[in-house]
Scaffold this motif. Structure first.
Motif, PDB file in Angstrom:
ATOM      1  N   THR A 499       0.889  -1.137   0.122  1.00  0.00           N
ATOM      2  CA  THR A 499      -0.268  -0.063  -0.161  1.00  0.00           C
ATOM      3  C   THR A 499       0.752   1.392   0.156  1.00  0.00           C
ATOM      4  O   THR A 499       1.945   1.228   0.245  1.00  0.00           O
ATOM      5  CB  THR A 499      -0.866  -0.061   1.216  1.00  0.00           C
ATOM      6  OG1 THR A 499       0.009   0.209   2.516  1.00  0.00           O
ATOM      7  CG2 THR A 499      -1.744  -1.020   1.247  1.00  0.00           C
ATOM      8  N   LYS A 543      -0.148  -1.108  -4.731  1.00  0.00           N
ATOM      9  CA  LYS A 543      -1.159  -1.538  -4.932  1.00  0.00           C
ATOM     10  C   LYS A 543      -2.444  -0.444  -4.609  1.00  0.00           C
ATOM     11  O   LYS A 543      -2.373   0.180  -3.306  1.00  0.00           O
ATOM     12  CB  LYS A 543      -1.735  -2.722  -3.891  1.00  0.00           C
ATOM     13  CG  LYS A 543      -2.729  -3.453  -4.161  1.00  0.00           C
ATOM     14  CD  LYS A 543      -3.047  -4.643  -3.368  1.00  0.00           C
ATOM     15  CE  LYS A 543      -4.271  -5.271  -3.510  1.00  0.00           C
ATOM     16  NZ  LYS A 543      -4.343  -6.543  -4.285  1.00  0.00           N
ATOM     17  N   GLN A 553      -9.657   6.989  -1.258  1.00  0.00           N
ATOM     18  CA  GLN A 553      -8.491   7.425  -0.534  1.00  0.00           C
ATOM     19  C   GLN A 553      -7.115   7.013  -0.602  1.00  0.00           C
ATOM     20  O   GLN A 553      -6.144   7.551  -0.455  1.00  0.00           O
ATOM     21  CB  GLN A 553      -8.923   7.530   1.171  1.00  0.00           C
ATOM     22  CG  GLN A 553     -10.284   8.218   1.362  1.00  0.00           C
ATOM     23  CD  GLN A 553     -10.863   7.918   2.800  1.00  0.00           C
ATOM     24  OE1 GLN A 553     -10.833   7.026   3.355  1.00  0.00           O
ATOM     25  NE2 GLN A 553     -11.385   9.203   3.460  1.00  0.00           N
TER      26      GLN A 553
ATOM     27  N   ASN C  44      -7.873  -1.289   7.293  1.00  0.00           N
ATOM     28  CA  ASN C  44      -7.781  -1.078   5.810  1.00  0.00           C
ATOM     29  C   ASN C  44      -6.535  -1.754   5.273  1.00  0.00           C
ATOM     30  O   ASN C  44      -6.617  -1.961   4.240  1.00  0.00           O
ATOM     31  CB  ASN C  44      -7.990   0.694   5.744  1.00  0.00           C
ATOM     32  CG  ASN C  44      -9.342   1.147   5.810  1.00  0.00           C
ATOM     33  OD1 ASN C  44     -10.237   0.109   5.668  1.00  0.00           O
ATOM     34  ND2 ASN C  44      -9.598   2.296   5.802  1.00  0.00           N
ATOM     35  N   GLU C  45      -5.430  -1.519   6.100  1.00  0.00           N
ATOM     36  CA  GLU C  45      -4.239  -1.804   5.316  1.00  0.00           C
ATOM     37  C   GLU C  45      -4.317  -3.354   5.032  1.00  0.00           C
ATOM     38  O   GLU C  45      -4.065  -3.995   3.895  1.00  0.00           O
ATOM     39  CB  GLU C  45      -3.284  -1.770   6.493  1.00  0.00           C
ATOM     40  CG  GLU C  45      -1.936  -2.434   6.029  1.00  0.00           C
ATOM     41  CD  GLU C  45      -0.979  -1.450   5.021  1.00  0.00           C
ATOM     42  OE1 GLU C  45      -1.461  -0.326   5.094  1.00  0.00           O
ATOM     43  OE2 GLU C  45      -0.045  -1.795   4.608  1.00  0.00           O
ATOM     44  N   VAL C  48      -7.128  -3.859   1.950  1.00  0.00           N
ATOM     45  CA  VAL C  48      -6.520  -3.690   0.905  1.00  0.00           C
ATOM     46  C   VAL C  48      -5.582  -4.882   0.418  1.00  0.00           C
ATOM     47  O   VAL C  48      -5.599  -5.256  -0.888  1.00  0.00           O
ATOM     48  CB  VAL C  48      -5.620  -2.262   0.756  1.00  0.00           C
ATOM     49  CG1 VAL C  48      -4.651  -2.042  -0.638  1.00  0.00           C
ATOM     50  CG2 VAL C  48      -6.587  -1.018   1.152  1.00  0.00           C
ATOM     51  N   GLY C  51      -7.166  -7.621  -1.102  1.00  0.00           N
ATOM     52  CA  GLY C  51      -8.066  -7.354  -2.364  1.00  0.00           C
ATOM     53  C   GLY C  51      -9.521  -6.861  -2.010  1.00  0.00           C
ATOM     54  O   GLY C  51     -10.126  -6.782  -2.946  1.00  0.00           O
ATOM     55  N   GLU C  53     -12.252  -4.328  -0.458  1.00  0.00           N
ATOM     56  CA  GLU C  53     -12.586  -2.568  -0.502  1.00  0.00           C
ATOM     57  C   GLU C  53     -12.229  -2.079   0.823  1.00  0.00           C
ATOM     58  O   GLU C  53     -12.807  -2.722   1.946  1.00  0.00           O
ATOM     59  CB  GLU C  53     -13.833  -2.328  -1.224  1.00  0.00           C
ATOM     60  CG  GLU C  53     -14.500  -1.010  -0.897  1.00  0.00           C
ATOM     61  CD  GLU C  53     -14.507   0.062  -1.980  1.00  0.00           C
ATOM     62  OE1 GLU C  53     -15.136   0.751  -1.796  1.00  0.00           O
ATOM     63  OE2 GLU C  53     -14.085  -0.622  -2.828  1.00  0.00           O
ATOM     64  N   PRO C  54     -11.557  -1.004   1.096  1.00  0.00           N
ATOM     65  CA  PRO C  54     -11.329  -0.301   2.346  1.00  0.00           C
ATOM     66  C   PRO C  54     -12.422   0.226   2.798  1.00  0.00           C
ATOM     67  O   PRO C  54     -13.452   0.650   1.977  1.00  0.00           O
ATOM     68  CB  PRO C  54     -10.130   0.331   2.242  1.00  0.00           C
ATOM     69  CG  PRO C  54      -9.902   0.594   0.837  1.00  0.00           C
ATOM     70  CD  PRO C  54     -10.371  -0.267   0.018  1.00  0.00           C
ATOM     71  N   THR C  56     -14.245   3.571   3.845  1.00  0.00           N
ATOM     72  CA  THR C  56     -13.917   5.135   3.688  1.00  0.00           C
ATOM     73  C   THR C  56     -14.242   5.869   5.044  1.00  0.00           C
ATOM     74  O   THR C  56     -15.679   5.947   5.583  1.00  0.00           O
ATOM     75  CB  THR C  56     -14.622   5.757   2.703  1.00  0.00           C
ATOM     76  OG1 THR C  56     -14.238   5.025   1.298  1.00  0.00           O
ATOM     77  CG2 THR C  56     -14.414   7.391   2.346  1.00  0.00           C
TER      78      THR C  56
END
Lengths: 638, 214, 247
Positions: A499, A543, A553, C44-45, C48, C51, C53-54, C56
């Protein structure tokens, strides 16, 4: 190479600004309406600039990445704002303020600019008071001040520990008034992706709407960047996590020079890092050093709780090394001293990367109530974060990346080397030299925005009154938009496994270790190599999930990260080039016998202004600093 | 001008003023009711007669009805606005700390309204001749009603709910009229509590005493 | 260091016009030293990299002053601890194994943009309606020309610390913005500098507040209880007073 013309007016120091204003060109009120100005950023320089230009009658368009202008990170400034009012009758004056800033900046700032900001400082306080900023007051109803690091007078106006919030909200209120008047249009939730230069003049920007993902074109007769500093390059810093360098960086790549990029202030008192997931270090205002005493144990590895360490086993190293200023030495000095103690093995806390800031004696002397009145909210915040009650035991603090003195090169008119592109506040380099004194950033930002730019911008705009509104279908806009879209597509298509935040953390560590509080040639060369490698890896392993036409974001972070990876190298290059120590820039090769920064004025009394040169190494342009009014001295706070 | 007269804040002012007016009426009503305990129909019926015929009281009565109507109408208007201001609710109930009973004003108010309607059928409409009965002898009407256990229980429940309504109402009115501050508000809260206890208890003991005497 | 395992039930919504739903995530390896937003960033990390969706959500300063962050956590705006924004809310206030339900601010005036991100521009509109003192740059008198009683100045400051996060609206059963508006009106009403246009200010700001679709004030006090800056309900009384004066 470009020819740097700083446009400093002739004449005695105290008459330069008056003379400049008298001779500046004017724009007739009827013509102002026909002129568009873009302001990017709504912090303590952008919001004042936009509202002041709006009041004058220009048609202003304001951009910020936040959902509302009130959230710009100036809001987090705690300590105060300086002015040469001399309300305390302690001998303060415009000249004294000027001198303190020049000296604090270790003689690497332009005399004329610094004198001018000192000159307008009093007007800033008058204006903020008039628009309802509740500065602290005496019982008699007049304004009060407190003292701050690096000076021996009390000239800092404050609103408890939330001065930045108060002045920013003041500026935001004026901005709101102009929005109502119709002179200012707000474009929040926009990231500036590129600057548009038409026929050599800054004529617009390309922005990404962060809600819809739409790429937008906005044109104007002039563009003002008030986009703040790039301290977040260290990943862990006192800045807001979304603060970024992209606007200034894009301007640099379009031809604006970047001055002194390696001049970064490391703030001595932030809450130390507590875990690896931390994305931010919280500042504890410098004003705490008014009453707090900084110390570490005298004995290496003394693991006793702070309160159990008796007086004779404590090393109040700032008071020991700098008896004249004691705990109130400037930030760079305090930061390096803390690092020196911790590196030598005297640090406290679980990581050993912290020093004590102790209020025991102040509470004993003044009572808990008095301390609470001055710093209550800071003590609370510290407790919220760490769970430690600082009324009972010392705070633990450690230096953190905070403010960037470097920034876009501007002349006396705050214009960059691209005609029509102005940079104000932290985004420019002009006033703080190699180190900024506490409570000067709000002053400089607001001064640039309210009282300087509105005068100097007319010299550029006066000949533009016949230029019709700039069209956004010009080929330059097509080109800039195409590049911005390509950049985004490139980032989206890397398809790697890491990331943007993870790359940010890694870059931050490189910068902190090698281009932070102290630097040396070997480390900097190593850093340059590592940054290049990291950049290559970034473009192979990044990524970014999601799509481009929605809130994304991760994409926002990736766009900013790509720029940080380029800027980092320029910072290292600048630090390599400047083989002297000055202010916050400490080259280990250049120190006095007792470990203080050693300037080399004969070789480095210049501003290093870097020029983008495509894939090749940036070109160094030197603006010599001529000190006509002060004598260059080795800075001493002993 | 319209904006000012019909803003949410103005509506609250009017509601508060009307509510305070009703709060003044309650002790008067209670005072008359307490005459029921004299064991003699004369004083109570005289008072009721006086209230029904004295011209000035007539004027006050109109004001009273106006206050009731305005209080209810504005209360409903505001409630609708309030419901509309959050079209999608939370899935977890809001646990924020709030002033006691303040969240249920529409419900406690509605309950009091239902009692009011019943009350009108029992007394006021007799006076108007809509419902059959002797308007000159409310004393016996009251005694008859208090002999019905179900009615007394309803009566008590309604006054308990009224107490809840009053407790928030009084202090809230002061806040709405801009009369609260660090100094007075603690006192106003105590007065609200005393008032919210005294009025319902005063009304509620009447059937109890009647029953005990019997 | 202690490790916490959490079950997170988070509101996910593609955009303003889509229907949202709760998605449950199991999160392991949370440290009690993290702040709530750091915990979400950590989630979120992981998402992601997997694969997915994080989530928001908004956050910026991480020191409780910018007002960006804000979510409704287990029935409390900004979570169960008083006087804290979400960014300063430490995970040590939660238990290992706990289920945490996270929702966006809910109000007609704060439409959801995506997941936990809402549009709070209604606050800007209210501010633009009158939340300022109309003094142009250059027109200010010397700062000490008008003395201000220290007590008034302190009260003005207490009101002015509002960060515009919207927790008051989120907490209020009526989604009322009265605490927000009263804080701004109070700040200026208490200072002599703000008096000349006090009447216009309060009228215009109230009118805009209604126009933006906020509810009315029921004096429940939920706003005061949840305000991370602990702005007092007395400000609403002052607002009402100012409004009466302006009639």
């Amino acid at each position: 190479m470009v020819t740097l013309n700083s446009k400093i007016p002739e004449g005695p120091l105290e008459e330069k600004w008056t003379k400049y204003k008298a001779n500046a060109r004017r724009v007739n009120p009827a013509n102002k309406k026909k002129l568009d100005i873009i302001v990017v950023g709504t912090g303590i320089s952008g919001a004042p600039a936009a509202s002041a230009l709006g009041e004058l009658g220009y048609n202003v368009k304001v951009f910020c990445y936040q959902d509302t202008p009130r959230r710009a990170h100036s809001v987090a400034a705690q300590g105060g704002i300086n002015a040469a009012k001399n309300y305390k009758n302690d001998g303060d004056s415009v000249y004294q303020l000027f001198y303190d800033i020049i000296k604090g900046g270790d003689f690497r700032a332009r005399e004329a600019n610094v004198y001018r900001i000192a000159e307008v400082s009093n007007q800033i306080i008058d204006h903020f008071t008039a628009i309802g900023v509740p500065f602290a007051r005496e019982y008699g109803g007049t304004l009060t001040t407190r003292s701050f690091g690096g000076v021996q007078v009390s000239r800092t106006f404050y609103s408890r520990g939330q001065t930045g919030q108060q002045v920013l909200l003041g500026a935001y209120s004026s901005l709101s008034r102009q929005v109502k008047e119709g002179t200012v249009t707000m474009y929040p939730r926009r990231d500036m992706l590129d600057l548009v230069v038409v026929d050599g003049k800054a004529r617009g920007i390309i922005a990404r709407n962060l809600v819809t993902g739409a790429i937008e074109r906005h044109s104007a007769h002039a563009v003002v960047l008030a986009t703040g500093g790039y301290g977040t390059i260290y990943y862990l810093s006192t800045l807001a996590v979304n603060s970024n360098a992209s606007a200034a960086w894009k301007a640099y790549k379009k031809g604006a020079l970047f001055a002194n990029p390696s001049f970064v202030q490391i703030h001595p008192s932030s809450v130390p890092q507590m875990n690896e997931f931390q994305s931010k270090l919280t500042l504890m205002s410098e004003s705490l050093r008014n009453d707090g005493r900084v110390w570490v144990p005298k004995n290496k590895g003394d693991k006793r709780p702070a309160n159990e360490i008796p007086e004779e086993d404590r090393d109040y190293y700032l008071e020991r090394r700098y008896p004249a200023f004691g705990n109130l030495v400037p930030r760079d000095v305090a930061s390096r001293a803390a690092k020196e103690r911790c590196d030598a093995g005297y640090g406290v806390g679980p990581t050993g990367l912290a020093v004590n800031l102790d209020f025991r004696d102040a509470i004993k002397k003044q009572g808990k109530k008095a301390i609470e009145a001055k710093y209550g909210n800071l003590f609370e915040m510290y407790k919220d974060i760490t769970g430690i009650d600082s009324y009972e035991e010392p705070m633990r603090i450690y230096p953190a990346g905070h403010y960037t003195m470097g920034g876009l090169w501007v002349d006396y008119e705050l214009m960059t080397t691209i005609p029509g592109l102005f940079a104000i506040g932290e985004a420019n380099f002009s006033d703080h030299g190699a180190n900024r004194l506490g409570a000067s950033s709000l002053m400089q930002g607001a001064g640039d925005g309210y009282f300087i730019l509105p005068y100097t911008i007319t010299n550029f705009l006066a000949p533009e009154i016949r230029t019709p509104r700039i069209k956004t279908d010009l080929p330059e806009f097509d080109e800039a938009e195409k590049n911005a879209v390509e950049n985004i597509n490139r980032l989206m298509s890397v398809g790697g496994t890491e990331t943007a935040s993870s790359f940010h953390k890694r870059l931050g560590k490189i910068m902190w270790d090698h281009c932070g509080m102290s630097r040396n040639e070997q480390g900097l060369l190593e850093a340059r190599r590592m940054i290049r490698e990291l950049r290559e890896e970034f473009w192979k392993e990044l990524k970014v999930p999601g799509k481009t036409d929605e809130v994304n974001q991760e994409l926002e972070k990736a766009i900013r990260m790509a720029d940080f990876l380029e800027l980092g190298e320029l910072m290292v290059l600048d630090a390599l080039n400047r083989k002297e120590s000055c202010g916050a820039h400490f080259r280990e090769e250049s120190q006095t016998p007792d470990g203080e920064a050693q300037r080399i004025d004969e070789q480095y009394a210049y501003v290093a202004a870097w020029e983008y040169n495509g894939e090749n190494e940036p070109v160094l342009n030197r603006e010599p600093l001529n000190f006509e009014f002060v004598e260059l001295k080795q800075r001493s706070y002993k | 001008m319209n904006k000012i007269l019909f803003s949410a804040v103005s509506k609250k002012f009017v509601m508060a003023l009307a509510g305070l007016f009703l709060l003044i009426f309650l002790p008067v009503h209670l005072g008359i009711n307490l005459m029921l305990l004299r064991g003699d129909p004369e004083p109570f019926n005289n008072a009721a007669h006086f209230m029904a015929t004295f011209p000035l009281v007539k004027v006050v009565e109109i004001l009273l009805f106006l206050a009731i109507i305005v209080h209810i109408a504005y209360g409903l208007l505001l409630q609708v606005q309030n419901w509309m201001s959050r079209p999608v609710g939370y899935s977890v109930r809001n646990k924020s700390e709030t002033s006691a009973f303040s969240r249920f004003m529409i419900w406690t108010g509605g309950s009091v309204l239902i009692f009011l309607v019943i009350h009108f059928f029992n007394f006021y409409f007799i006076k108007l001749g809509i419902v059959e009965g002797d308007p000159e002898n409310f004393y016996s009407v009251a005694y008859q009603l208090f002999n019905i256990p179900g009615y007394v229980i309803l009566y008590w429940v309604c006054f308990l709910v009224l107490g809840f309504h009053l407790y928030h109402a009084l202090q809230s009115a002061f806040q709405t009229l801009g009369l609260s501050n660090e100094f007075w508000t603690p006192l106003i809260k105590v007065i609200s509590l005393l008032y919210a206890i005294a009025i319902p208890v005063g009304f509620a003991i009447i059937p109890l005493v009647i029953w005990l005497i019997k | 260091m202690q490790n916490m395992k959490l079950k997170l039930k988070i509101w996910k919504q593609r955009d303003a016009s889509s229907r949202g739903r709760f998605v449950t995530y199991d999160l392991d390896g949370v440290s009690p030293e993290m702040s709530f937003v750091e915990m979400l960033a950590y989630l979120n990390e992981k998402l992601v990299l997997k694969g997915d969706e994080p989530v928001t959500f908004e956050h910026d300063c991480h020191e409780g002053i910018c007002g960006s962050c804000g979510m409704y956590i287990n029935g409390y705006p900004h979570g169960p601890v008083k006087g804290l924004t979400t960014c300063l809310l430490s995970m040590r206030y939660f238990k290992d194994g706990e289920t945490i339900v996270i929702e966006p601010w809910r109000a007609k005036s704060f439409p959801v943009i995506k997941d936990l991100m809402v549009d709070r521009s209604a606050f800007d509109k209210i501010q633009q309606a009158g939340g300022f003192i109309s003094v142009a740059v250059g027109a200010a008198p010397e700062a000490n020309t008008i003395p201000v009683r220290k007590h008034s100045s302190d009260l003005a400051f207490d009101a002015s610390v509002c960060i515009g996060c919207g927790a008051c609206v989120a907490a209020c059963k009526n989604a009322s913005a009265m605490l927000f508006v009263s804080a701004k009106v109070s700040q200026y009403a208490l200072l002599p500098q703000g008096r000349p246009e006090a009447k216009e200010r309060v009228r215009d700001m109230i009118a805009e507040m209604d126009k933006q679709g906020f509810g009315s004030c029921s004096n429940t006090g939920a706003c005061e209880a949840q305000c991370p800056k602990q702005i007092k309900l007395f400000n609403i009384a002052r607002l009402n007073r100012e409004y009466i004066k302006a009639l």
